[in-house]
Design a protein around this motif. Structure first.
Motif, PDB file in Angstrom:
ATOM      1  N   ALA A 140      44.703  46.246  47.483  1.00 44.03           N
ATOM      2  CA  ALA A 140      45.412  44.990  47.288  1.00 44.03           C
ATOM      3  C   ALA A 140      46.679  44.972  48.120  1.00 44.03           C
ATOM      4  CB  ALA A 140      45.747  44.798  45.807  1.00 44.03           C
ATOM      5  N   PHE A 188      43.830  49.903  43.080  1.00 40.79           N
ATOM      6  CA  PHE A 188      43.574  49.710  41.665  1.00 40.79           C
ATOM      7  C   PHE A 188      42.147  50.169  41.377  1.00 40.79           C
ATOM      8  CE2 PHE A 188      47.110  47.146  40.032  1.00 40.79           C
ATOM      9  CZ  PHE A 188      47.742  46.793  41.216  1.00 40.79           C
ATOM     10  N   TRP A 225      43.118  40.719  47.622  1.00 41.91           N
ATOM     11  CA  TRP A 225      42.269  41.800  47.114  1.00 41.91           C
ATOM     12  C   TRP A 225      41.030  41.973  47.972  1.00 41.91           C
ATOM     13  CZ3 TRP A 225      43.533  44.617  42.704  1.00 41.91           C
ATOM     14  CH2 TRP A 225      44.629  44.139  41.986  1.00 41.91           C
ATOM     15  N   TYR A 260      39.682  49.070  44.179  1.00 41.34           N
ATOM     16  CA  TYR A 260      40.061  47.907  44.971  1.00 41.34           C
ATOM     17  C   TYR A 260      41.373  48.189  45.699  1.00 41.34           C
ATOM     18  CZ  TYR A 260      36.876  45.411  41.817  1.00 41.34           C
ATOM     19  OH  TYR A 260      35.785  45.001  41.091  1.00 41.34           O
ATOM     20  N   HIS A 309      38.863  49.710  38.272  1.00 41.53           N
ATOM     21  CA  HIS A 309      38.380  49.030  37.081  1.00 41.53           C
ATOM     22  C   HIS A 309      37.152  49.774  36.570  1.00 41.53           C
ATOM     23  CE1 HIS A 309      36.693  45.192  35.038  1.00 41.53           C
ATOM     24  NE2 HIS A 309      37.534  45.825  34.238  1.00 41.53           N
ATOM     25  N   GLU A 361      41.201  45.365  32.258  1.00 44.01           N
ATOM     26  CA  GLU A 361      41.732  44.885  33.518  1.00 44.01           C
ATOM     27  C   GLU A 361      41.812  46.034  34.504  1.00 44.01           C
ATOM     28  OE1 GLU A 361      45.590  43.331  32.602  1.00 44.01           O
ATOM     29  OE2 GLU A 361      46.530  45.289  32.734  1.00 44.01           O
ATOM     30  N   ARG A 362      42.220  45.697  35.712  1.00 41.88           N
ATOM     31  CA  ARG A 362      42.346  46.723  36.736  1.00 41.88           C
ATOM     32  C   ARG A 362      43.612  47.538  36.509  1.00 41.88           C
ATOM     33  NH1 ARG A 362      40.612  42.897  41.929  1.00 41.88           N
ATOM     34  NH2 ARG A 362      38.584  42.313  41.060  1.00 41.88           N
ATOM     35  N   ASP A 363      43.460  48.835  36.634  1.00 43.38           N
ATOM     36  CA  ASP A 363      44.583  49.746  36.445  1.00 43.38           C
ATOM     37  C   ASP A 363      45.113  50.193  37.797  1.00 43.38           C
ATOM     38  OD1 ASP A 363      42.715  51.187  33.769  1.00 43.38           O
ATOM     39  OD2 ASP A 363      44.369  49.755  33.625  1.00 43.38           O
ATOM     40  N   GLY A 364      46.437  50.211  37.929  1.00 38.26           N
ATOM     41  CA  GLY A 364      47.044  50.683  39.163  1.00 38.26           C
ATOM     42  C   GLY A 364      46.842  52.174  39.338  1.00 38.26           C
ATOM     43  N   GLY A 417      51.848  45.800  38.806  1.00 42.12           N
ATOM     44  CA  GLY A 417      50.525  45.577  38.251  1.00 42.12           C
ATOM     45  C   GLY A 417      49.759  44.564  39.067  1.00 42.12           C
ATOM     46  N   PRO A 418      48.550  44.212  38.625  1.00 40.26           N
ATOM     47  CA  PRO A 418      47.695  43.306  39.405  1.00 40.26           C
ATOM     48  C   PRO A 418      48.370  41.978  39.756  1.00 40.26           C
ATOM     49  CG  PRO A 418      46.438  44.295  37.619  1.00 40.26           C
ATOM     50  CD  PRO A 418      47.870  44.689  37.399  1.00 40.26           C
TER      51      PRO A 418
END
Length: 125
Positions: free
Chosen positions: A97, A37, A115, A95, A39, A45-48, A108-109
């Motif tokens: 995950a 992900f 993480w 990041y 950011h 928010e964090r994007d995949g 998604g997150p």
């Protein structure tokens, strides 16, 4: 417990390449789907970016398709992200995950329970 540690971030000019790695420990690596992900300062928010499932299949965000490649080495418990043709808009904290039950679509997150701390990628024009 599950630990994920990213490395490989840095600064690069547009058009350049970087390779991110994520070292995993504390669980059976091959039994979890893994993802990257990112950011950005502007993002809420964090994007995949990319995901690799336990069967080895992969999926990518449209904005990185053809430029980024996700892979994993189950013998070394390592997740990688090869990033080519980088653009300034790829600048972000990246990041890795891990998730046990990641859906085949619209992941998604919230689908990932573990993480890393993130690694910064900065692309200058």
């Amino acid at each position: 417990q599950v630990q994920l540690v990213e490395s490989g971030g840095g600064s690069v000019q547009a058009g350049g390449s970087l390779r991110l790695s994520c070292a995993a420990s504390g669980y059976t690596f091959s039994k979890y789907s893994m993802a990257w992900f990112r950011h950005t300062p502007q993002g809420k928010e964090r994007d995949g970016v990319a995901v690799i499932y336990t069967d080895g299949t992969t999926a990518y965000a449209d904005i990185v398709k053809g430029r980024f490649t996700v892979s994993q080495d189950n013998t070394k418990n390592t997740l990688n992200l090869q990033m080519n043709s980088l653009k300034p808009e790829d600048t972000a904290m990246y990041y890795c995950a891990a998730g046990e039950r990641v859906p085949a679509t619209f992941w998604g997150p919230a689908d990932f329970g573990a993480w890393g701390q993130g690694t910064q990628v900065t692309v200058s024009s």
